[in-house]
Design an enzyme around this catalytic site. Sequence first.
Site, PDB file in Angstrom:
ATOM      1  N   HIS A 403     -48.470 -34.808 -27.169  1.00 47.90           N
ATOM      2  CA  HIS A 403     -47.392 -34.559 -28.129  1.00 47.90           C
ATOM      3  C   HIS A 403     -46.465 -33.453 -27.652  1.00 47.90           C
ATOM      4  CE1 HIS A 403     -45.585 -32.735 -31.747  1.00 47.90           C
ATOM      5  NE2 HIS A 403     -45.430 -33.999 -32.104  1.00 47.90           N
ATOM      6  N   ARG A 498     -39.764 -44.127 -30.859  1.00 46.18           N
ATOM      7  CA  ARG A 498     -41.063 -43.831 -31.494  1.00 46.18           C
ATOM      8  C   ARG A 498     -40.838 -43.527 -32.975  1.00 46.18           C
ATOM      9  NH1 ARG A 498     -42.157 -40.958 -26.470  1.00 46.18           N
ATOM     10  NH2 ARG A 498     -44.081 -41.671 -25.498  1.00 46.18           N
ATOM     11  N   ARG A 545     -40.519 -49.059 -32.051  1.00 42.31           N
ATOM     12  CA  ARG A 545     -41.956 -49.256 -31.872  1.00 42.31           C
ATOM     13  C   ARG A 545     -42.668 -48.908 -33.179  1.00 42.31           C
ATOM     14  NH1 ARG A 545     -45.772 -46.080 -28.438  1.00 42.31           N
ATOM     15  NH2 ARG A 545     -45.304 -44.392 -29.863  1.00 42.31           N
ATOM     16  N   GLU A 642     -50.261 -51.877 -22.926  1.00 41.40           N
ATOM     17  CA  GLU A 642     -50.889 -50.552 -22.832  1.00 41.40           C
ATOM     18  C   GLU A 642     -52.383 -50.640 -22.625  1.00 41.40           C
ATOM     19  OE1 GLU A 642     -48.637 -47.499 -25.466  1.00 41.40           O
ATOM     20  OE2 GLU A 642     -49.177 -49.186 -26.739  1.00 41.40           O
TER      21      GLU A 642
HETATM   22  C1  PEP Z   1     -47.261 -45.097 -23.551  1.00 39.26           C
HETATM   23  O1  PEP Z   1     -48.424 -45.199 -23.918  1.00 39.26           O
HETATM   24  O2  PEP Z   1     -46.913 -45.136 -22.350  1.00 39.26           O
HETATM   25  C2  PEP Z   1     -46.180 -44.908 -24.536  1.00 39.26           C
HETATM   26  C3  PEP Z   1     -44.924 -44.909 -24.178  1.00 39.26           C
HETATM   27  O3  PEP Z   1     -46.561 -44.686 -25.830  1.00 39.26           O
HETATM   28  P1  PEP Z   1     -47.075 -43.273 -26.381  1.00 39.26           P
HETATM   29  O4  PEP Z   1     -46.887 -42.251 -25.328  1.00 39.26           O
HETATM   30  O5  PEP Z   1     -46.303 -42.990 -27.623  1.00 39.26           O
HETATM   31  O6  PEP Z   1     -48.530 -43.584 -26.650  1.00 39.26           O
HETATM   32 MG    MG Z   2     -48.782 -45.569 -25.972  1.00 40.53          MG
END
Ligand code: PEP
Ligand code: MG
Length: 767
Positions: A403, A498, A545, A642
């Site tokens: 984060h 996001r 997303r 992912e």
């Molecule tokens: C990722 O997993 O590469 C992605 C872009 O999503 P996040 O970082 O929000 O999990």
């Molecule tokens: Mg991700």
Amino acid sequence: MEYVKFFEELNKGDIAIAGGKGANLGELTQAGIPVPPGFVITAATYEQFMEETEISDEVMDILNALDVNNNKELQEASRKIKKIIIETPIPKDISTIIIEAYNALCHRIGIEDVYVAVRSSATAEDLPEASFAGQQETYLNIRGASDVVKYVQKCWASLFESRAIFYREENNFDHSKVYIAVVIQEMVEAEKAGVMFTVHPSTGEEKILIEGAWGLGEAVVSGTVTPDTCWVDKKTGEILEYQVSEKNIMFKKDPEAGKTVKVPVPDDMKNKKVLSTSEIAKLAEMGKKIQEHYDFPQDTEWAIEGGRIFMLQSRPVTTLGKIAGEETGEKSSKETERIIITKGLGASPGMASGMVKIIRNTDELDKIEEGDILVTVMTTPDMVPAMKRANGIITDEGGVTCHAAIVSRELGIPCVVGTGDASKILEENSVVTIDGNKGLVYEGKIIEESPQKEESAETTTIVQQSILTVTEVKVNVSMPEAAKKAAATGADGVGLLRTEHMMLTTGVHPKKFIREGEEDQLIKLLVENILKVADTFYPKPVWYRTLDAPTDEFKSLKGGEDEPYEHNPMLGWRGIRRELDEPEILKAEFKAIKKLHEQGYTNIGIMLPLVQHPDELRQAKKIAREVGLKPQKNIEFGIMVETPAAALVIEDFIKEGLDFVSFGTNDLTQYTLAIDRNNENVADLYSEGHPAVLKLIERVIIECNKAGVKTSICGQAGSMPNIVEKLVELGITSVSANTDAVQTVREVVARVEKKLLLKAARKIMQE
Ligand code: PEP
Ligand code: MG
């Protein structure tokens, strides 16, 4: 036992009773060096206080029950002990001694209620190897007997700062055998002040280094200003070099409040030379005399008031022979050495200096002021407003996709994550410099000026020059308020919007809205936020997303009390799997998008996170249809790749039907390599370029290209030139990068495309 000693009665052998600082001031006074007058409340007084009030046992009980490696417990124990020491009334016999000594000082100087500095003088603190044993508290401009007593107690309490407790535990010091003395000394209302090393602090050459700035010496010692620096040949007294710096801030006494305040330096003094030739000569002479007296090079603090020079402190130079940049915890000249306090991962580029503010829980966020360095175990969405005020961010935990890393990159704030210990070892209010490229935290201010934080996300107007590429170059947006800055890159759309930031910064769990019959509120909030991005980029595509927050991020929200505890939230109830279990939130998101569609924002597409089976895609499309959207007909619908599962059965997803896929390499890497992306202990093994990750990506691009499904990337790897190069060669449709990387990525894409074109042309010519 002697509870109070005036400087004249002390010498350097009295460390055990007066602490390093007190003994030194006594020694200097006795050697005829002009030191502002004062006295020391000896270590015996502290000992007597602890015994007479019987709090010693209470304190030891807290310490005995403490696991120092548990930061929360450590902070709590420190807080409790300091509270006990500060709030326990001082027995009359002891307070009388302090008050009488203060009155005697006032009488001697001839000023009633004279202003004094109250400083801790730990009995081990000036020994190089024990510099963490006691906190070096200093309170300036204290006036009146009762305040002096109050601040003495604060100095005593500083013996139990968390960092000091930790240090003593680590080094097996007995807490009950560590004592602290307190120095009370007349305040010098310095017009100018600074430090002086009687030899070159790192090479030991016979050169005196004087650093000086306007006002009280705190500005130089704390690293708040870049001082003037002056080198003097010790033998001849010749001034070898004098460098004038721009001094923007000074500390001085506010005559009304009687407190020390930080004020701007008047314009005509900012670039003015601080020291005259005769002052330099006098200081250098004094430096020589002090060194001769101690028979060892000294690191001193000086001040000039009304033309009179005072020495405030002197101690041995402890940095001699150390290599610049070497890891040490000691003080030295900022100009000649960079002392690394801790290391982590460079998570957001740039250098920044500022005052350390340690955030242990969110009700402390108000203490972050513009320009501070926010230090915490790991940031959470509710910290974002404070993160925006900070000059830099340091966390104990996390990898480069945590984060703190994501938000600080978007805000353009340098950030170091995964230090392991920053919140334990950094000192509140100390000044540090962070290097967000190398992942280093240095002591003091070692850059000229903290780079002006880039213009705020909302106001940036610079439009980057556009290079036309076949592969689209898009941008990631996590905070709608950063949309304008992201759009200013000239990106071809938003490859990842996001939703976590917009949902979680409300401080309310999205489910609470639903439970309380306020779905409309949730939809409104989403509409307002998504609109900021969709409108800024219109008509370019924006892929929204759906919600993907791990359970631990929901916990601190109102209504988040019932969030389950998960051993590894990264592998837990998050992304599409959770949204299908609790479809009300997914529905609210889809309804918000439907509303925007009806208003003409047909540039919004939908992207599902963390899918691992085509059934999830099928169910989500069904819910979208239920709210009136027509996936793949009137709205682009896709998934993030992912999980290795999604990559390995991509053909089945294609059969189920989708418009695009986007590689979430942050997660794809952690799941392929079995490396928790937020765990700093395994961060060195985390690599998006691992052949296994690239193999998965390659097969997905090949299969999607065959089926006419668009491919993209929105993980951190999309901002890495070496990986982008490979993806373009593999034929990816678009790349979505962080705002700060868009231009570089565009250049890389253009270069690879040219190379591919040349290769193709050569091949045709050969045939
Ligand atoms: C990722 O997993 O590469 C992605 C872009 O999503 P996040 O970082 O929000 O999990
Ligand atoms: Mg991700």
